[in-house]
Scaffold this motif. Sequence first.
Motif, PDB file in Angstrom:
ATOM      1  N   ASP A   1     139.271 113.302 -45.135  1.00 27.55           N
ATOM      2  CA  ASP A   1     138.758 113.313 -43.659  1.00 27.55           C
ATOM      3  C   ASP A   1     137.191 112.988 -43.688  1.00 27.55           C
ATOM      4  O   ASP A   1     136.767 112.091 -42.750  1.00 27.55           O
ATOM      5  N   VAL A   2     136.501 113.784 -44.451  1.00 31.24           N
ATOM      6  CA  VAL A   2     135.184 113.652 -44.649  1.00 31.24           C
ATOM      7  C   VAL A   2     134.674 112.006 -45.166  1.00 31.24           C
ATOM      8  O   VAL A   2     133.641 111.274 -44.531  1.00 31.24           O
ATOM      9  N   TRP A   3     135.517 111.584 -45.974  1.00 31.84           N
ATOM     10  CA  TRP A   3     135.308 110.341 -46.584  1.00 31.84           C
ATOM     11  C   TRP A   3     135.642 109.341 -45.247  1.00 31.84           C
ATOM     12  O   TRP A   3     134.655 108.241 -44.985  1.00 31.84           O
ATOM     13  N   ARG A   4     136.500 109.513 -44.635  1.00 38.93           N
ATOM     14  CA  ARG A   4     136.669 108.619 -43.136  1.00 38.93           C
ATOM     15  C   ARG A   4     135.657 108.712 -42.380  1.00 38.93           C
ATOM     16  O   ARG A   4     135.033 107.588 -41.710  1.00 38.93           O
ATOM     17  N   HIS A   5     135.172 109.797 -42.172  1.00 44.58           N
ATOM     18  CA  HIS A   5     133.992 110.012 -41.216  1.00 44.58           C
ATOM     19  C   HIS A   5     132.739 109.434 -41.613  1.00 44.58           C
ATOM     20  O   HIS A   5     131.898 108.663 -40.988  1.00 44.58           O
ATOM     21  N   VAL A   6     132.291 109.508 -42.969  1.00 44.52           N
ATOM     22  CA  VAL A   6     131.274 108.575 -43.401  1.00 44.52           C
ATOM     23  C   VAL A   6     131.420 107.343 -43.391  1.00 44.52           C
ATOM     24  O   VAL A   6     130.471 106.667 -43.074  1.00 44.52           O
TER      25      VAL A   6
ATOM     26  N   HIS B   1     121.833  96.638 -46.996  1.00 41.74           N
ATOM     27  CA  HIS B   1     121.710  97.928 -47.316  1.00 41.74           C
ATOM     28  C   HIS B   1     122.803  98.734 -47.020  1.00 41.74           C
ATOM     29  O   HIS B   1     123.523  99.638 -47.817  1.00 41.74           O
ATOM     30  N   ASP B   2     123.190  98.905 -45.585  1.00 39.69           N
ATOM     31  CA  ASP B   2     124.503  99.503 -45.229  1.00 39.69           C
ATOM     32  C   ASP B   2     125.623  99.195 -45.762  1.00 39.69           C
ATOM     33  O   ASP B   2     126.466  99.895 -46.253  1.00 39.69           O
ATOM     34  N   LEU B   3     125.694  97.923 -46.313  1.00 37.31           N
ATOM     35  CA  LEU B   3     127.027  97.304 -46.918  1.00 37.31           C
ATOM     36  C   LEU B   3     127.034  97.635 -48.300  1.00 37.31           C
ATOM     37  O   LEU B   3     128.224  97.985 -48.707  1.00 37.31           O
ATOM     38  N   MET B   4     125.949  97.757 -48.798  1.00 45.30           N
ATOM     39  CA  MET B   4     125.809  98.179 -50.533  1.00 45.30           C
ATOM     40  C   MET B   4     126.409  99.484 -50.329  1.00 45.30           C
ATOM     41  O   MET B   4     127.106  99.972 -51.120  1.00 45.30           O
ATOM     42  N   ARG B   5     125.824 100.425 -49.344  1.00 42.86           N
ATOM     43  CA  ARG B   5     126.142 102.070 -49.348  1.00 42.86           C
ATOM     44  C   ARG B   5     127.759 102.080 -49.147  1.00 42.86           C
ATOM     45  O   ARG B   5     128.617 102.707 -49.813  1.00 42.86           O
ATOM     46  N   LEU B   6     128.118 101.179 -48.129  1.00 42.71           N
ATOM     47  CA  LEU B   6     129.802 101.208 -47.851  1.00 42.71           C
ATOM     48  C   LEU B   6     130.599 100.775 -49.164  1.00 42.71           C
ATOM     49  O   LEU B   6     131.589 101.328 -49.458  1.00 42.71           O
ATOM     50  N   GLY B   7     129.885  99.834 -49.730  1.00 38.62           N
ATOM     51  CA  GLY B   7     130.795  99.270 -50.889  1.00 38.62           C
ATOM     52  C   GLY B   7     131.079 100.368 -51.896  1.00 38.62           C
ATOM     53  O   GLY B   7     132.009 100.561 -52.550  1.00 38.62           O
ATOM     54  N   LEU B   8     129.935 100.876 -52.077  1.00 42.23           N
ATOM     55  CA  LEU B   8     130.030 101.978 -53.223  1.00 42.23           C
ATOM     56  C   LEU B   8     131.001 103.029 -52.743  1.00 42.23           C
ATOM     57  O   LEU B   8     131.915 103.788 -53.737  1.00 42.23           O
ATOM     58  N   LEU B   9     130.714 103.775 -51.622  1.00 41.31           N
ATOM     59  CA  LEU B   9     131.604 104.485 -51.128  1.00 41.31           C
ATOM     60  C   LEU B   9     133.051 104.378 -50.953  1.00 41.31           C
ATOM     61  O   LEU B   9     133.892 104.851 -51.362  1.00 41.31           O
ATOM     62  N   LEU B  10     133.278 102.884 -50.805  1.00 38.06           N
ATOM     63  CA  LEU B  10     134.969 102.241 -50.799  1.00 38.06           C
ATOM     64  C   LEU B  10     135.440 102.534 -52.005  1.00 38.06           C
ATOM     65  O   LEU B  10     136.553 102.434 -52.288  1.00 38.06           O
ATOM     66  N   HIS B  11     134.591 102.232 -52.891  1.00 42.34           N
ATOM     67  CA  HIS B  11     135.112 102.426 -54.406  1.00 42.34           C
ATOM     68  C   HIS B  11     134.966 103.730 -55.037  1.00 42.34           C
ATOM     69  O   HIS B  11     134.761 103.951 -56.217  1.00 42.34           O
ATOM     70  N   ARG B  12     134.784 104.770 -53.943  1.00 44.78           N
ATOM     71  CA  ARG B  12     134.555 106.108 -54.584  1.00 44.78           C
ATOM     72  C   ARG B  12     133.323 106.286 -55.664  1.00 44.78           C
ATOM     73  O   ARG B  12     133.649 106.962 -56.512  1.00 44.78           O
TER      74      ARG B  12
ATOM     75  N   LEU C   1     127.353 109.999 -37.163  1.00 49.15           N
ATOM     76  CA  LEU C   1     126.279 109.829 -37.763  1.00 49.15           C
ATOM     77  C   LEU C   1     126.539 109.906 -39.472  1.00 49.15           C
ATOM     78  O   LEU C   1     125.708 109.373 -40.204  1.00 49.15           O
ATOM     79  N   GLY C   2     127.532 110.682 -39.794  1.00 46.83           N
ATOM     80  CA  GLY C   2     127.913 110.682 -41.395  1.00 46.83           C
ATOM     81  C   GLY C   2     127.261 111.736 -42.041  1.00 46.83           C
ATOM     82  O   GLY C   2     126.724 112.699 -41.643  1.00 46.83           O
ATOM     83  N   ALA C   3     126.992 111.491 -43.266  1.00 40.86           N
ATOM     84  CA  ALA C   3     125.960 112.186 -44.127  1.00 40.86           C
ATOM     85  C   ALA C   3     124.685 112.143 -43.984  1.00 40.86           C
ATOM     86  O   ALA C   3     124.265 110.939 -43.590  1.00 40.86           O
ATOM     87  N   VAL C   4     123.674 112.996 -44.253  1.00 42.52           N
ATOM     88  CA  VAL C   4     122.441 113.020 -43.968  1.00 42.52           C
ATOM     89  C   VAL C   4     121.585 111.933 -44.380  1.00 42.52           C
ATOM     90  O   VAL C   4     120.705 111.421 -43.638  1.00 42.52           O
ATOM     91  N   ASP C   5     121.916 111.392 -45.351  1.00 42.87           N
ATOM     92  CA  ASP C   5     121.183 110.377 -45.904  1.00 42.87           C
ATOM     93  C   ASP C   5     121.783 109.009 -45.410  1.00 42.87           C
ATOM     94  O   ASP C   5     121.282 107.946 -45.765  1.00 42.87           O
ATOM     95  N   GLN C   6     122.551 108.980 -44.482  1.00 46.28           N
ATOM     96  CA  GLN C   6     122.846 107.773 -43.800  1.00 46.28           C
ATOM     97  C   GLN C   6     121.868 107.628 -42.515  1.00 46.28           C
ATOM     98  O   GLN C   6     121.827 106.474 -42.102  1.00 46.28           O
ATOM     99  N   TYR C   7     121.213 108.702 -42.181  1.00 47.35           N
ATOM    100  CA  TYR C   7     120.424 108.604 -40.783  1.00 47.35           C
ATOM    101  C   TYR C   7     119.191 109.218 -41.118  1.00 47.35           C
ATOM    102  O   TYR C   7     118.118 109.079 -40.307  1.00 47.35           O
ATOM    103  N   VAL C   8     118.948 109.943 -42.408  1.00 49.96           N
ATOM    104  CA  VAL C   8     117.540 110.205 -42.650  1.00 49.96           C
ATOM    105  C   VAL C   8     117.210 109.594 -44.087  1.00 49.96           C
ATOM    106  O   VAL C   8     118.144 109.464 -45.119  1.00 49.96           O
ATOM    107  N   ASP C   9     115.901 108.957 -43.981  1.00 48.77           N
ATOM    108  CA  ASP C   9     115.575 108.535 -45.385  1.00 48.77           C
ATOM    109  C   ASP C   9     113.979 108.941 -45.900  1.00 48.77           C
ATOM    110  O   ASP C   9     113.540 108.580 -46.886  1.00 48.77           O
TER     111      ASP C   9
END
Length: 355
Positions: free
Chosen positions: A174-179, A215-226, A327-335
Amino acid sequence: MEFVPGLVLCRRFHDEVLAPLLASRLPGLRYSAGLLDGGSELLGLDTERSTDHDWGPRAQIFLAEPADLASVRAALVDLPTRFLGRPTRFLSWPTARLGVPDAAGDRSGVEVAGWRDWLRGRLGFDPTVAVTTDDWLATPTQRLAELTAGAVFHDGLGGAVGAVRARLAWYPDDVWRHVLAAGWTRVGQAEHLVGRCAEVGDALGSRLLAARVAHDLMRLGLLLHRRWPPYDKWLGTAFAALPDAGPVVAALADTLGPGDWPHRQAGLVRALETVGEWTNATGLAAPVVTTARPFHGRPFLVLDAPRLAAVLRAAVVDPVLRDRPLLGAVDQYVDSVDVLTHPDRARRVCAVVAG
């Protein structure tokens, strides 16, 4: 001096120096040891360049009993000053920043701490007790990458370190889906602006927005590959190491390269469609057609990323998390480094935005 990867150097330092010393001076001591506190070496990405500061023979020694801290620190007070030619003490800032040659280090590379206290200081919560949804979302993925990718040299606390690393290996579904939904929401907020800037002749603005989407796509790509996305210095390196990243790397290179807008758009579309297909492949939500389409009839293409965010959000089982702002995890909206490296600050930010 021949470069030895930091994890190899530090494991030898533990096995050849720390472990024998503790065994002789404190026989029967129960402890765990590893390297889990940050640095390029934890991700296996250190090079000779990394050796100019905060790199060398070091370790964390974890204890279950606070009463043992003083005796362990006393046992380690006269460690050798060098190991395999590298200093075992490190310079504090600003001395290290000034690059003072051969300056004597003023702090040990060996940290001695209570295991649970160290975790609370590093994460802001105690994962030996539980990991809540709020804990997951308030923890930058860099911290999770460090804890799970670093090395454990000895786990004499009944496997306590290994157990925490296993618990923090990956998000609950569930957290994975949300992020992921939050990541696609961010893409949806910018993907149509890349073409709009190009349309009015703002090539620089178009590239700037394309870089945000990349940048967002690369983060998504990593998350999608666990894979826990590291901080930005190593984001591209980590993404390129994914087994099927090659076509996306090439597409994003076209997106951010010197080509004209049609060339840039073609690369961005390929990247968007491929990462969209990776999302479908997880089986976390209903599949979405990942063919790019015009944005409201305008002459530039988008994936319409909010569609992916919507199906992922709909698949979240926990109703409280499903209704949470995307908004997801904190480092998705705070840098800000000054937020992300202080767990108490990150947790306060998360508590506010979750309301």
